[in-house]
Each structure stands twice: as structure tokens, then as C-alpha cells.
Design a protein around this motif. Sequence first.
Motif, PDB file in Angstrom:
ATOM      1  N   MET A  43       3.732 -15.914  31.375  1.00 32.70           N
ATOM      2  CA  MET A  43       5.004 -16.717  32.460  1.00 32.70           C
ATOM      3  C   MET A  43       5.764 -16.588  32.843  1.00 32.70           C
ATOM      4  O   MET A  43       5.868 -16.331  31.487  1.00 32.70           O
ATOM      5  N   LYS A  44       6.243 -16.324  33.768  1.00 31.75           N
ATOM      6  CA  LYS A  44       7.797 -16.593  33.924  1.00 31.75           C
ATOM      7  C   LYS A  44       7.526 -17.738  34.657  1.00 31.75           C
ATOM      8  O   LYS A  44       7.267 -18.437  35.107  1.00 31.75           O
ATOM      9  N   ILE A  45       8.959 -18.302  34.175  1.00 33.06           N
ATOM     10  CA  ILE A  45       9.720 -19.895  35.346  1.00 33.06           C
ATOM     11  C   ILE A  45       9.998 -19.091  36.225  1.00 33.06           C
ATOM     12  O   ILE A  45       9.937 -18.709  36.980  1.00 33.06           O
ATOM     13  N   GLY A  46       9.088 -20.270  36.990  1.00 33.64           N
ATOM     14  CA  GLY A  46       8.938 -20.956  38.616  1.00 33.64           C
ATOM     15  C   GLY A  46       7.991 -20.449  38.761  1.00 33.64           C
ATOM     16  O   GLY A  46       7.471 -19.735  39.971  1.00 33.64           O
ATOM     17  N   ASP A  47       6.415 -19.616  38.591  1.00 34.80           N
ATOM     18  CA  ASP A  47       5.192 -18.680  38.216  1.00 34.80           C
ATOM     19  C   ASP A  47       4.513 -20.639  39.288  1.00 34.80           C
ATOM     20  O   ASP A  47       4.963 -21.622  38.436  1.00 34.80           O
ATOM     21  N   THR A  48       3.464 -20.100  39.512  1.00 36.87           N
ATOM     22  CA  THR A  48       2.682 -21.717  40.327  1.00 36.87           C
ATOM     23  C   THR A  48       0.767 -21.157  39.447  1.00 36.87           C
ATOM     24  O   THR A  48       0.788 -20.159  38.885  1.00 36.87           O
ATOM     25  N   GLY A  49       0.360 -22.556  39.612  1.00 32.73           N
ATOM     26  CA  GLY A  49      -0.346 -22.637  39.059  1.00 32.73           C
ATOM     27  C   GLY A  49      -1.326 -23.569  39.781  1.00 32.73           C
ATOM     28  O   GLY A  49      -1.151 -24.613  40.500  1.00 32.73           O
ATOM     29  N   PHE A  50      -3.422 -23.218  39.931  1.00 35.47           N
ATOM     30  CA  PHE A  50      -3.465 -25.190  39.994  1.00 35.47           C
ATOM     31  C   PHE A  50      -3.794 -25.171  38.718  1.00 35.47           C
ATOM     32  O   PHE A  50      -3.703 -24.729  37.686  1.00 35.47           O
ATOM     33  N   PHE A  51      -3.501 -27.023  39.193  1.00 41.91           N
ATOM     34  CA  PHE A  51      -4.333 -27.427  38.052  1.00 41.91           C
ATOM     35  C   PHE A  51      -5.825 -28.061  38.431  1.00 41.91           C
ATOM     36  O   PHE A  51      -6.128 -28.682  39.522  1.00 41.91           O
ATOM     37  N   VAL A  64       0.897 -26.508  40.355  1.00 48.12           N
ATOM     38  CA  VAL A  64       2.163 -26.890  39.321  1.00 48.12           C
ATOM     39  C   VAL A  64       3.222 -25.769  39.562  1.00 48.12           C
ATOM     40  O   VAL A  64       2.810 -24.894  39.914  1.00 48.12           O
ATOM     41  N   ALA A  65       4.479 -25.485  38.195  1.00 51.05           N
ATOM     42  CA  ALA A  65       4.480 -24.882  38.954  1.00 51.05           C
ATOM     43  C   ALA A  65       5.727 -25.187  36.465  1.00 51.05           C
ATOM     44  O   ALA A  65       5.866 -25.298  36.386  1.00 51.05           O
ATOM     45  N   VAL A  66       5.389 -23.877  36.590  1.00 52.90           N
ATOM     46  CA  VAL A  66       6.508 -23.303  34.978  1.00 52.90           C
ATOM     47  C   VAL A  66       7.412 -23.974  35.191  1.00 52.90           C
ATOM     48  O   VAL A  66       7.809 -22.667  35.437  1.00 52.90           O
ATOM     49  N   ILE A  67       8.020 -24.517  33.815  1.00 52.49           N
ATOM     50  CA  ILE A  67       9.073 -24.973  33.606  1.00 52.49           C
ATOM     51  C   ILE A  67      10.056 -25.055  32.631  1.00 52.49           C
ATOM     52  O   ILE A  67      10.639 -23.941  32.477  1.00 52.49           O
ATOM     53  N   LYS A  68       8.900 -23.758  31.687  1.00 51.22           N
ATOM     54  CA  LYS A  68       9.126 -22.791  30.437  1.00 51.22           C
ATOM     55  C   LYS A  68       8.888 -22.265  29.842  1.00 51.22           C
ATOM     56  O   LYS A  68       7.072 -22.121  29.671  1.00 51.22           O
ATOM     57  N   VAL A  84       3.077 -23.095  26.807  1.00 52.76           N
ATOM     58  CA  VAL A  84       4.465 -23.200  28.424  1.00 52.76           C
ATOM     59  C   VAL A  84       4.361 -25.083  28.679  1.00 52.76           C
ATOM     60  O   VAL A  84       3.693 -25.320  28.451  1.00 52.76           O
ATOM     61  N   ASP A  85       5.914 -24.897  29.290  1.00 50.39           N
ATOM     62  CA  ASP A  85       5.182 -26.140  30.172  1.00 50.39           C
ATOM     63  C   ASP A  85       5.795 -26.366  31.582  1.00 50.39           C
ATOM     64  O   ASP A  85       6.197 -25.390  32.227  1.00 50.39           O
ATOM     65  N   ILE A  86       4.373 -27.326  31.886  1.00 52.06           N
ATOM     66  CA  ILE A  86       4.069 -26.989  33.244  1.00 52.06           C
ATOM     67  C   ILE A  86       4.946 -28.386  33.791  1.00 52.06           C
ATOM     68  O   ILE A  86       5.057 -29.355  33.371  1.00 52.06           O
ATOM     69  N   ARG A  87       4.882 -28.818  34.902  1.00 56.83           N
ATOM     70  CA  ARG A  87       5.624 -29.721  36.180  1.00 56.83           C
ATOM     71  C   ARG A  87       4.541 -29.657  37.314  1.00 56.83           C
ATOM     72  O   ARG A  87       4.321 -28.954  38.002  1.00 56.83           O
TER      73      ARG A  87
END
Length: 139
Positions: A43-51, A64-68, A84-87
Motif C-alpha cells: 500500500m501507498k499513501i493515498g490508496d483507498t479502501g472499502f471498510f 478509507v484512505a491509507v495515510i501511513k 498501515v494507518d488509515i482514516r
Amino acid sequence: MAHWLFKSEPDAWSWDQQKKAGAKGTEWTGVRNYQARNFMRAMKIGDTGFFYHSNEGKAVVGIVAVIKTAHRDSTADADTWECVDIRAVEDVPNPVSLDTIKADKRLADMVLVKNSRLSVQPVTDAEWKTVRALGGVKG
């Protein structure tokens, strides 16, 4: 930019809790599967995902988005496990159930359909667009 799906049991960590974490987000901890860990390493910062709420609800409920990028999981006893960290980014207005996903022929090859036990998994661009549309997500 890549897309992912993050599964959580709502009684362990819910979409509402993820949203309350705000812009600082949270570590996606507790993953103890090598394949899921390796997906997080990609994963890279800015990748997106479903929760995705698993077990209870069984539905895509948020984005969500990957932030770390991948780093040592603070809940692990060994360096083997990373996270990873997500928001939270936005709600899915009409949660997309697993039954709906399984019934849609366009999603027949989705990892969620083929390997529903995997807690972190990739989502193709076509699957991303289809699930967003099914959920009423704009844009």
C-alpha cells in the motif's frame, strides 16, 4: 492509486469508531495472516479502501484512505507483523451487503467472493467503481 478492502467485526472496531478517529486515523492492527500483511506492505499513501463490517452486517459501509505506509504493528509481539494507518473518508450511503456483491456477476471474481476470510484484500478498479455505484457513492 490502488484500492483495497479492510474487514473488521463491528463489535471489535466499527465504522463509527473509525470515523471518530478523525483525520489522524488509526493503525489497522491485529492482522496475523502473511498474505494480508503483504498486501499492506504494497500500500501507498493515498490508496483507498472499502471498510467492511464482517460477521455482523456483512457489508461495505465506508471508504478509507491509507495515510501511513506499512510499519511495525504496535499490538504484535514480533517484528513479523506490520500494519498501515488509515482514516475515514466518507460513508457509503447505501451499505453494500455481501449478498448483493455475490449476486452481481461483475463482482464474481472479487477476492471477497473467492476468499471471504482474508482480512485485507485488493480490489480492482472495475470492482471499486461497481461497489461504489451500488452503494450510492458519488464521483
